[in-house]
Design a protein around this motif. Structure first.
Motif, PDB file in Angstrom:
ATOM      1  N   GLN A  19       0.279  19.071  -7.611  1.00  7.84           N
ATOM      2  CA  GLN A  19       1.468  18.305  -7.298  1.00  7.84           C
ATOM      3  C   GLN A  19       1.143  17.329  -6.183  1.00  7.84           C
ATOM      4  O   GLN A  19       0.543  17.695  -5.184  1.00  7.84           O
ATOM      5  CB  GLN A  19       2.613  19.234  -6.843  1.00  7.84           C
ATOM      6  N   LEU A  20       1.569  16.080  -6.312  1.00 14.49           N
ATOM      7  CA  LEU A  20       1.287  15.042  -5.325  1.00 14.49           C
ATOM      8  C   LEU A  20       2.580  14.380  -4.893  1.00 14.49           C
ATOM      9  O   LEU A  20       3.558  14.354  -5.628  1.00 14.49           O
ATOM     10  CB  LEU A  20       0.348  13.968  -5.910  1.00 14.49           C
ATOM     11  N   ARG A  21       2.484  13.816  -3.639  1.00 13.28           N
ATOM     12  CA  ARG A  21       3.598  13.023  -3.103  1.00 13.28           C
ATOM     13  C   ARG A  21       3.019  11.677  -2.697  1.00 13.28           C
ATOM     14  O   ARG A  21       2.075  11.609  -1.931  1.00 13.28           O
ATOM     15  CB  ARG A  21       4.211  13.699  -1.888  1.00 13.28           C
ATOM     16  N   ARG A  59       7.026  11.683  -6.529  1.00 13.34           N
ATOM     17  CA  ARG A  59       6.385  12.958  -6.800  1.00 13.34           C
ATOM     18  C   ARG A  59       5.760  12.897  -8.196  1.00 13.34           C
ATOM     19  O   ARG A  59       6.369  12.426  -9.146  1.00 13.34           O
ATOM     20  CB  ARG A  59       7.381  14.097  -6.721  1.00 13.34           C
ATOM     21  N   SER A  60       4.525  13.444  -8.305  1.00 10.53           N
ATOM     22  CA  SER A  60       3.811  13.394  -9.588  1.00 10.53           C
ATOM     23  C   SER A  60       2.923  14.595  -9.729  1.00 10.53           C
ATOM     24  O   SER A  60       2.712  15.336  -8.755  1.00 10.53           O
ATOM     25  CB  SER A  60       2.994  12.086  -9.673  1.00 10.53           C
ATOM     26  N   THR A  61       2.410  14.745 -11.010  1.00 17.54           N
ATOM     27  CA  THR A  61       1.502  15.870 -11.321  1.00 17.54           C
ATOM     28  C   THR A  61       0.201  15.252 -11.838  1.00 17.54           C
ATOM     29  O   THR A  61       0.191  14.325 -12.629  1.00 17.54           O
ATOM     30  CB  THR A  61       2.087  16.788 -12.394  1.00 17.54           C
ATOM     31  N   VAL A  62      -0.914  15.830 -11.430  1.00 15.57           N
ATOM     32  CA  VAL A  62      -2.237  15.288 -11.809  1.00 15.57           C
ATOM     33  C   VAL A  62      -2.533  15.805 -13.230  1.00 15.57           C
ATOM     34  O   VAL A  62      -2.510  17.011 -13.494  1.00 15.57           O
ATOM     35  CB  VAL A  62      -3.335  15.790 -10.823  1.00 15.57           C
ATOM     36  N   TYR A  92       0.847  -1.195   0.000  1.00 19.19           N
ATOM     37  CA  TYR A  92       0.000   0.000   0.000  1.00 19.19           C
ATOM     38  C   TYR A  92       0.878   1.238   0.000  1.00 19.19           C
ATOM     39  O   TYR A  92       2.077   1.171   0.316  1.00 19.19           O
ATOM     40  CB  TYR A  92      -0.923   0.006   1.224  1.00 19.19           C
ATOM     41  N   SER A  93       0.237   2.404  -0.360  1.00 20.74           N
ATOM     42  CA  SER A  93       0.944   3.670  -0.357  1.00 20.74           C
ATOM     43  C   SER A  93       0.040   4.745   0.200  1.00 20.74           C
ATOM     44  O   SER A  93      -1.173   4.554   0.283  1.00 20.74           O
ATOM     45  CB  SER A  93       1.417   4.044  -1.768  1.00 20.74           C
ATOM     46  N   VAL A  94       0.619   5.927   0.467  1.00 19.97           N
ATOM     47  CA  VAL A  94      -0.118   7.068   1.015  1.00 19.97           C
ATOM     48  C   VAL A  94       0.173   8.258   0.127  1.00 19.97           C
ATOM     49  O   VAL A  94       1.344   8.569  -0.132  1.00 19.97           O
ATOM     50  CB  VAL A  94       0.302   7.380   2.467  1.00 19.97           C
ATOM     51  N   THR A  95      -0.896   8.899  -0.366  1.00 19.93           N
ATOM     52  CA  THR A  95      -0.752  10.048  -1.267  1.00 19.93           C
ATOM     53  C   THR A  95      -1.076  11.319  -0.501  1.00 19.93           C
ATOM     54  O   THR A  95      -2.116  11.407   0.155  1.00 19.93           O
ATOM     55  CB  THR A  95      -1.679   9.913  -2.479  1.00 19.93           C
ATOM     56  N   LEU A  96      -0.187  12.326  -0.679  1.00 20.35           N
ATOM     57  CA  LEU A  96      -0.330  13.601   0.038  1.00 20.35           C
ATOM     58  C   LEU A  96      -0.367  14.735  -0.947  1.00 20.35           C
ATOM     59  O   LEU A  96       0.250  14.653  -2.038  1.00 20.35           O
ATOM     60  CB  LEU A  96       0.852  13.813   0.996  1.00 20.35           C
TER      61      LEU A  96
END
Length: 409
Positions: free
Chosen positions: A390-392, A401-404, A368-372
């Motif tokens: 911007q997401l972590r 790190r990513s962009t929606v 699992y992961s956690v998105t912030l």
């Protein structure tokens, strides 16, 4: 006027004056009647400022005028009052101015009671009303006086009787004989001065004794004088009055702290009996010796008991015993501490396992992961995102790190 004129043969031409007649009567009366005692009841008492006393002596059938000149009236020891039954000693006198006769009183006594006795009772009542004779103001005598003052005539029998009796009784005391006149004019003043001197002696006296031998009421009257009685009452030292014989009672006896019947009796009241004192000391000495022997014997027994006690008999045995007990207590303490540590470790391991099961890291380890978002807040709802945000994304071993680009509901 000649006393041998024959008045019976004289005619009118030889008449005499009233003054001459009274003078003749005065010579006859005063030359015929010697001084005498006259008894009667007092009435019409007059006291002019001159100090003389004028009164009438009367009985049921007759009366006579009386005069007492100031020189006699000033020495009267009682108050002359109307209705008083009186004995008067004096001579008859013709008062030529009025042609009356009177008795010139040289001495007076209440009938049936002596003047001194009347004065005694009067002063006694006065002082008693002031509380001078009350028991509450009397001081106790010390049991063993060391310094005693004796106010009396040094040449009288009283001082000899007192000293003889005192010598047989006292063990160790100083006696100060303070000279005083005990009879006659001026005696009261010397006794008063003697009491004042006694109170000023230093070191302070323990007892003051006022004494004299026996005598008549007149002889003892000094000790009924008001100034003497008041001096005794105001004396700060315990006082003893020993005046006269056993039957004599003076006002000094009543006001003193202790009344002694005679000078000899005064010594017995002031000083303890020598034989009784020596016997008492001997008895106390014997009792003290017995008490000391008992105390000594008790202490010996206590020491013997203590010598058998292990603390004194085998002192190291108690040290070794206490040392061994200390080692046992130390071992028990170590064991108890170890048990507490083991118990604590087990509790901590159990809590660590529980915390590990609840830790987010364990969840991440399972894939699992956690998105912030950019603010570090966890994304629970996709509707809160927009393209370009911007997401972590946190995974087990790192962060992405990513962009929606697109949000799908």
């Amino acid at each position: 006027m000649s006393s041998d004129i024959d008045f019976e043969d004289a005619g009118p031409n030889q008449a005499i004056s009233v003054s001459e007649l009274n003078q003749h009567l005065k010579a006859v009366v005063e030359g015929t009647f010697p001084p005498m005692w006259v008894a009667g009841e007092v009435s019409d008492v007059s006291r002019p400022r001159s100090g003389h006393l004028y009164f009438t002596l009367k009985d049921d059938d007759s009366q006579i005028r009386a005069v007492m000149w100031r020189s006699v009236a000033s020495k009267l020891r009682f108050d002359l009052e109307n209705g008083q039954s009186l004995l008067c000693f004096g001579g008859l006198e013709i008062y030529t101015v009025r042609g009356s006769y009177q008795i010139v009183v040289r001495k007076a006594e209440p009938r049936g009671v002596g003047a001194l006795q009347v004065a005694f009772e009067k002063l006694k009542a006065k002082l008693n009303a002031e509380g001078l004779f009350s028991l509450e103001r009397k001081q106790p005598l010390p049991s063993h006086p060391r310094r005693v003052g004796l106010i009396t005539s040094p040449s009288g029998a009283a001082v000899h009787d007192f000293l003889v009796s005192a010598r047989r009784r006292m063990l160790d005391a100083e006696i100060f004989v303070i000279p005083a006149q005990v009879q006659g004019p001026g005696a009261a003043e010397t006794i008063e001065r003697g009491l004042l001197a006694a109170s000023m002696i230093r070191p302070k006296l323990d007892v003051v004794i006022v004494t004299r031998g026996g005598g008549s009421l007149e002889d003892l009257w000094t000790f009924n004088e008001e100034r003497v009685v008041r001096a005794i009452a105001s004396c700060p030292i315990p006082t003893v009055s020993a005046v006269g014989h056993e039957v004599d009672v003076t006002l000094s006896d009543l006001v003193a702290d202790v009344r002694a019947l005679t000078p000899t009796d005064a010594a017995t009241r002031v000083f303890p009996d020598r034989g009784a004192t020596v016997g008492r000391v001997t008895e106390l000495e014997s009792r003290m010796h017995r008490a000391m022997m008992q105390q000594t014997q008790q202490r010996k027994m206590l020491l013997a008991s203590l010598s058998r006690h292990p603390a004194l008999n085998k002192p190291m045995e108690m040290v070794h015993l206490r040392s061994r007990l200390l080692d046992e207590l130390d071992q028990r303490a170590k064991q108890a501490i170890q048990r507490r540590l083991d118990h604590g470790k087990a509790s901590v391991g159990k809590l660590a396992a529980t915390l590990s099961a609840l830790s987010p890291l364990s969840t991440l380890a399972r894939g699992y992961s956690v998105t912030l978002n950019e603010a570090g807040q966890t994304i629970h709802d996709a509707s809160t995102l927009s393209p370009g945000d911007q997401l972590r994304t946190i995974v087990e071993d790192g962060e992405i790190r990513s962009t929606v680009d697109e949000v799908k509901r």
